[in-house]
Design a protein around this motif. Structure first.
Motif, PDB file in Angstrom:
ATOM      1  N   PHE A  87       0.717  -1.207   0.003  1.00 34.13           N
ATOM      2  CA  PHE A  87       0.109   0.040  -0.010  1.00 34.13           C
ATOM      3  C   PHE A  87       0.927   1.203   0.103  1.00 34.13           C
ATOM      4  CE2 PHE A  87      -2.506  -3.296   2.016  1.00 34.13           C
ATOM      5  CZ  PHE A  87      -3.505  -3.350   1.211  1.00 34.13           C
ATOM      6  N   LYS A  88       0.376   2.310  -0.917  1.00 33.83           N
ATOM      7  CA  LYS A  88       1.086   3.534  -0.962  1.00 33.83           C
ATOM      8  C   LYS A  88       0.448   4.214   0.204  1.00 33.83           C
ATOM      9  CE  LYS A  88       1.984   7.375  -3.568  1.00 33.83           C
ATOM     10  NZ  LYS A  88       1.756   8.034  -5.082  1.00 33.83           N
ATOM     11  N   ILE A  89       1.063   4.608   1.146  1.00 31.48           N
ATOM     12  CA  ILE A  89       0.396   5.277   2.571  1.00 31.48           C
ATOM     13  C   ILE A  89       0.462   6.839   2.285  1.00 31.48           C
ATOM     14  CG2 ILE A  89       0.907   5.949   4.680  1.00 31.48           C
ATOM     15  CD1 ILE A  89       0.005   2.960   4.127  1.00 31.48           C
ATOM     16  N   ASN A  90       1.341   7.320   1.547  1.00 30.45           N
ATOM     17  CA  ASN A  90       1.755   8.648   0.986  1.00 30.45           C
ATOM     18  C   ASN A  90       2.696   8.801  -0.079  1.00 30.45           C
ATOM     19  OD1 ASN A  90       4.247   8.758   2.343  1.00 30.45           O
ATOM     20  ND2 ASN A  90       3.076   9.084   4.306  1.00 30.45           N
ATOM     21  N   ASP A  91       3.079   9.955  -0.179  1.00 30.55           N
ATOM     22  CA  ASP A  91       3.881  10.289  -1.562  1.00 30.55           C
ATOM     23  C   ASP A  91       5.325   9.652  -1.226  1.00 30.55           C
ATOM     24  OD1 ASP A  91       2.007  11.542  -2.966  1.00 30.55           O
ATOM     25  OD2 ASP A  91       2.894  13.536  -2.298  1.00 30.55           O
ATOM     26  N   TYR A  92       5.810   9.198   0.088  1.00 29.47           N
ATOM     27  CA  TYR A  92       6.927   8.963   0.546  1.00 29.47           C
ATOM     28  C   TYR A  92       7.249   7.371   0.789  1.00 29.47           C
ATOM     29  CZ  TYR A  92       7.271  13.929   1.105  1.00 29.47           C
ATOM     30  OH  TYR A  92       6.815  15.143   0.525  1.00 29.47           O
ATOM     31  N   ASP A  93       5.939   6.740   1.315  1.00 28.72           N
ATOM     32  CA  ASP A  93       6.097   5.357   2.153  1.00 28.72           C
ATOM     33  C   ASP A  93       4.933   4.315   1.679  1.00 28.72           C
ATOM     34  OD1 ASP A  93       7.591   6.672   4.330  1.00 28.72           O
ATOM     35  OD2 ASP A  93       5.961   7.863   4.714  1.00 28.72           O
ATOM     36  N   TRP A  94       5.727   3.278   1.399  1.00 25.00           N
ATOM     37  CA  TRP A  94       5.020   2.068   1.047  1.00 25.00           C
ATOM     38  C   TRP A  94       5.091   1.154   1.958  1.00 25.00           C
ATOM     39  CZ3 TRP A  94       6.557   0.286  -4.587  1.00 25.00           C
ATOM     40  CH2 TRP A  94       6.080   1.422  -5.618  1.00 25.00           C
ATOM     41  N   LYS A 120      -3.954   8.006  12.831  1.00 22.39           N
ATOM     42  CA  LYS A 120      -4.537   7.415  11.683  1.00 22.39           C
ATOM     43  C   LYS A 120      -5.557   8.251  10.865  1.00 22.39           C
ATOM     44  CE  LYS A 120      -8.491   5.440  14.214  1.00 22.39           C
ATOM     45  NZ  LYS A 120      -9.205   4.335  14.823  1.00 22.39           N
ATOM     46  N   ASP A 121      -5.975   9.253  11.353  1.00 22.00           N
ATOM     47  CA  ASP A 121      -6.902  10.327  10.834  1.00 22.00           C
ATOM     48  C   ASP A 121      -5.981  11.183   9.836  1.00 22.00           C
ATOM     49  OD1 ASP A 121      -9.040   9.302  12.141  1.00 22.00           O
ATOM     50  OD2 ASP A 121      -9.142  10.825  13.922  1.00 22.00           O
ATOM     51  N   ASP A 122      -4.848  11.245  10.137  1.00 25.33           N
ATOM     52  CA  ASP A 122      -3.817  11.971   9.178  1.00 25.33           C
ATOM     53  C   ASP A 122      -3.652  11.112   8.140  1.00 25.33           C
ATOM     54  OD1 ASP A 122      -4.020  14.423  10.936  1.00 25.33           O
ATOM     55  OD2 ASP A 122      -2.376  13.579  11.980  1.00 25.33           O
ATOM     56  N   VAL A 123      -3.763   9.580   7.908  1.00 30.23           N
ATOM     57  CA  VAL A 123      -3.415   8.985   6.890  1.00 30.23           C
ATOM     58  C   VAL A 123      -4.590   9.092   5.549  1.00 30.23           C
ATOM     59  CG1 VAL A 123      -2.949   6.605   5.951  1.00 30.23           C
ATOM     60  CG2 VAL A 123      -2.062   7.662   7.991  1.00 30.23           C
ATOM     61  N   GLU A 124      -4.537   9.812   4.772  1.00 32.26           N
ATOM     62  CA  GLU A 124      -5.680  10.403   3.875  1.00 32.26           C
ATOM     63  C   GLU A 124      -6.203   9.493   2.615  1.00 32.26           C
ATOM     64  OE1 GLU A 124      -5.177  14.339   2.967  1.00 32.26           O
ATOM     65  OE2 GLU A 124      -5.150  14.805   5.180  1.00 32.26           O
ATOM     66  N   SER A 125      -5.149   9.148   1.894  1.00 29.23           N
ATOM     67  CA  SER A 125      -5.404   8.450   0.714  1.00 29.23           C
ATOM     68  C   SER A 125      -4.382   7.139   0.376  1.00 29.23           C
ATOM     69  CB  SER A 125      -5.246   9.318  -0.676  1.00 29.23           C
ATOM     70  OG  SER A 125      -4.162   9.914  -0.793  1.00 29.23           O
ATOM     71  N   ALA A 144       9.089   0.589   1.673  1.00 22.38           N
ATOM     72  CA  ALA A 144       9.831   1.714   1.047  1.00 22.38           C
ATOM     73  C   ALA A 144       9.675   2.978   1.716  1.00 22.38           C
ATOM     74  CB  ALA A 144       9.691   1.886  -0.439  1.00 22.38           C
ATOM     75  N   SER A 145      10.594   3.650   1.918  1.00 25.45           N
ATOM     76  CA  SER A 145      10.496   5.108   2.245  1.00 25.45           C
ATOM     77  C   SER A 145      11.673   6.218   1.696  1.00 25.45           C
ATOM     78  CB  SER A 145      10.631   5.067   3.868  1.00 25.45           C
ATOM     79  OG  SER A 145      10.331   6.463   4.478  1.00 25.45           O
ATOM     80  N   THR A 146      11.121   7.299   1.173  1.00 26.51           N
ATOM     81  CA  THR A 146      12.157   7.940   0.754  1.00 26.51           C
ATOM     82  C   THR A 146      12.121   9.364   1.675  1.00 26.51           C
ATOM     83  OG1 THR A 146      10.245   9.267  -0.617  1.00 26.51           O
ATOM     84  CG2 THR A 146      11.669   7.611  -1.559  1.00 26.51           C
TER      85      THR A 146
END
Length: 88
Positions: free
Chosen positions: A4-11, A32-37, A84-86
């Protein structure tokens, strides 16, 4: 196993989205409410990208594709992990 792609930086690799979000929030302290899409990453995408590991400060080596790494993790009994994390 899914990624899952959690945000633009983390899988995150996990069996389902809830497990991925729970693992991510515990690791990072993010609410958890800050994890949006959250989006599932397809096997095609996982096969397309090379998986690099830092083996010495600032030096990286390719260890196959992201799909290869998922298979290694599953074989090792890993059920939920940051894949993954950038840098942000």
């Amino acid at each position: 196993m899914k990624v899952f792609k959690i945000n633009d930086y983390d899988w995150w690799m996990a069996k389902d989205e809830l497990t991925a979000v729970t693992g991510f929030t515990k690791l990072t302290g993010t609410h958890k409410d800050d994890v949006e899409s959250v989006e599932e990453v397809s096997e095609i995408e996982l096969e397309k990208f090379d998986y690099y590991v830092e083996y010495d400060e600032g030096k990286y080596k390719c260890e196959g594709t992201f799909l290869d790494q998922v298979k290694k993790n599953v074989s090792a009994g890993i059920e939920s992990t940051l894949l993954a994390s950038t840098e942000r």
